[in-house]
Design a protein around this motif. Structure first.
Motif, PDB file in Angstrom:
ATOM      1  N   GLY A 289      27.873  40.136  35.731  1.00  0.00           N
ATOM      2  CA  GLY A 289      26.876  39.854  34.713  1.00  0.00           C
ATOM      3  C   GLY A 289      26.020  40.998  34.223  1.00  0.00           C
TER       4      GLY A 289
ATOM      5  N   GLY B 113      32.694  43.759  27.852  1.00  0.00           N
ATOM      6  CA  GLY B 113      33.757  43.563  28.831  1.00  0.00           C
ATOM      7  C   GLY B 113      34.814  44.640  28.743  1.00  0.00           C
TER       8      GLY B 113
ATOM      9  N   THR C 222      29.882  45.801  38.194  1.00  0.00           N
ATOM     10  CA  THR C 222      30.339  44.835  37.187  1.00  0.00           C
ATOM     11  C   THR C 222      31.508  45.418  36.407  1.00  0.00           C
ATOM     12  OG1 THR C 222      28.133  43.862  36.989  1.00  0.00           O
ATOM     13  CG2 THR C 222      29.641  43.493  35.147  1.00  0.00           C
TER      14      THR C 222
ATOM     15  N   ALA D 164      35.309  43.837  36.418  1.00  0.00           N
ATOM     16  CA  ALA D 164      35.957  43.450  35.159  1.00  0.00           C
ATOM     17  C   ALA D 164      37.244  44.248  34.954  1.00  0.00           C
ATOM     18  CB  ALA D 164      35.003  43.639  33.986  1.00  0.00           C
TER      19      ALA D 164
ATOM     20  N   ALA E 249      38.474  40.926  30.371  1.00  0.00           N
ATOM     21  CA  ALA E 249      37.558  40.337  31.340  1.00  0.00           C
ATOM     22  C   ALA E 249      36.135  40.623  30.879  1.00  0.00           C
ATOM     23  CB  ALA E 249      37.794  40.917  32.726  1.00  0.00           C
ATOM     24  N   ALA E 250      35.344  39.572  30.714  1.00  0.00           N
ATOM     25  CA  ALA E 250      33.959  39.706  30.268  1.00  0.00           C
ATOM     26  C   ALA E 250      33.051  40.043  31.436  1.00  0.00           C
ATOM     27  CB  ALA E 250      33.500  38.407  29.609  1.00  0.00           C
ATOM     28  N   TYR E 251      32.066  40.885  31.193  1.00  0.00           N
ATOM     29  CA  TYR E 251      31.120  41.248  32.243  1.00  0.00           C
ATOM     30  C   TYR E 251      30.386  40.028  32.786  1.00  0.00           C
ATOM     31  CZ  TYR E 251      31.799  46.025  30.560  1.00  0.00           C
ATOM     32  OH  TYR E 251      32.341  47.230  30.189  1.00  0.00           O
ATOM     33  N   CYS E 252      30.080  39.062  31.900  1.00  0.00           N
ATOM     34  CA  CYS E 252      29.329  37.883  32.350  1.00  0.00           C
ATOM     35  C   CYS E 252      30.100  37.079  33.399  1.00  0.00           C
ATOM     36  CB  CYS E 252      28.937  37.004  31.161  1.00  0.00           C
ATOM     37  SG  CYS E 252      30.323  36.301  30.243  1.00  0.00           S
ATOM     38  N   ASP E 253      31.414  37.261  33.472  1.00  0.00           N
ATOM     39  CA  ASP E 253      32.229  36.561  34.464  1.00  0.00           C
ATOM     40  C   ASP E 253      32.451  37.382  35.731  1.00  0.00           C
ATOM     41  OD1 ASP E 253      32.556  34.416  32.704  1.00  0.00           O
ATOM     42  OD2 ASP E 253      34.364  35.305  31.825  1.00  0.00           O
ATOM     43  N   HIS E 254      31.932  38.612  35.760  1.00  0.00           N
ATOM     44  CA  HIS E 254      32.226  39.517  36.877  1.00  0.00           C
ATOM     45  C   HIS E 254      31.000  40.299  37.323  1.00  0.00           C
ATOM     46  CE1 HIS E 254      36.459  38.624  36.633  1.00  0.00           C
ATOM     47  NE2 HIS E 254      36.307  38.665  35.321  1.00  0.00           N
TER      48      HIS E 254
ATOM     49  N   ALA F 147      39.878  42.849  37.289  1.00  0.00           N
ATOM     50  CA  ALA F 147      40.344  41.544  36.826  1.00  0.00           C
ATOM     51  C   ALA F 147      41.307  41.689  35.646  1.00  0.00           C
ATOM     52  CB  ALA F 147      39.158  40.666  36.436  1.00  0.00           C
TER      53      ALA F 147
END
Length: 94
Positions: free
Chosen positions: A41, A16, A48, A52, A34-39, A55
């Motif tokens: 993935g 992230g 991505t 992130a 901000a984690a990549y999995c939340d933006h 964010a």
């Protein structure tokens, strides 16, 4: 010469984006991540990374005056570089 009281630091990591604002005395004003999995993935997709990044910086703006930022430092863990334009970003590799 205008003196800007803060600096923005950004770390684009493997999982992230982390960002922080420091004042002129090197005190932490605000931090965000901000984690990549939340933006999106996909950590290999520049979209991505961009999501992130946006964010994390947006979250910083809730606690820090981003208009006062006079310097920016970015580091990353890969050999890729992102080129930003007003219409988006793309990944560039050596």
């Amino acid at each position: 010469m205008t003196a800007y009281p803060t600096a923005l630091g950004v770390d684009v990591g493997t999982g992230g984006v982390r960002a922080g604002v420091l004042d002129a005395r090197e005190n932490v004003v605000a931090t965000a991540s901000a984690a990549y999995c939340d933006h999106g993935g996909d950590p290999a997709d520049p979209g991505t990374w961009a999501a992130a990044f946006q964010a994390a910086v947006s979250d910083l703006g809730m606690d820090a005056d981003l208009a006062s930022v006079g310097a920016v430092s970015v580091d990353g863990t890969s050999a890729r570089c992102w080129l930003w334009t007003r219409t988006g970003c793309r990944s560039v590799r050596p």
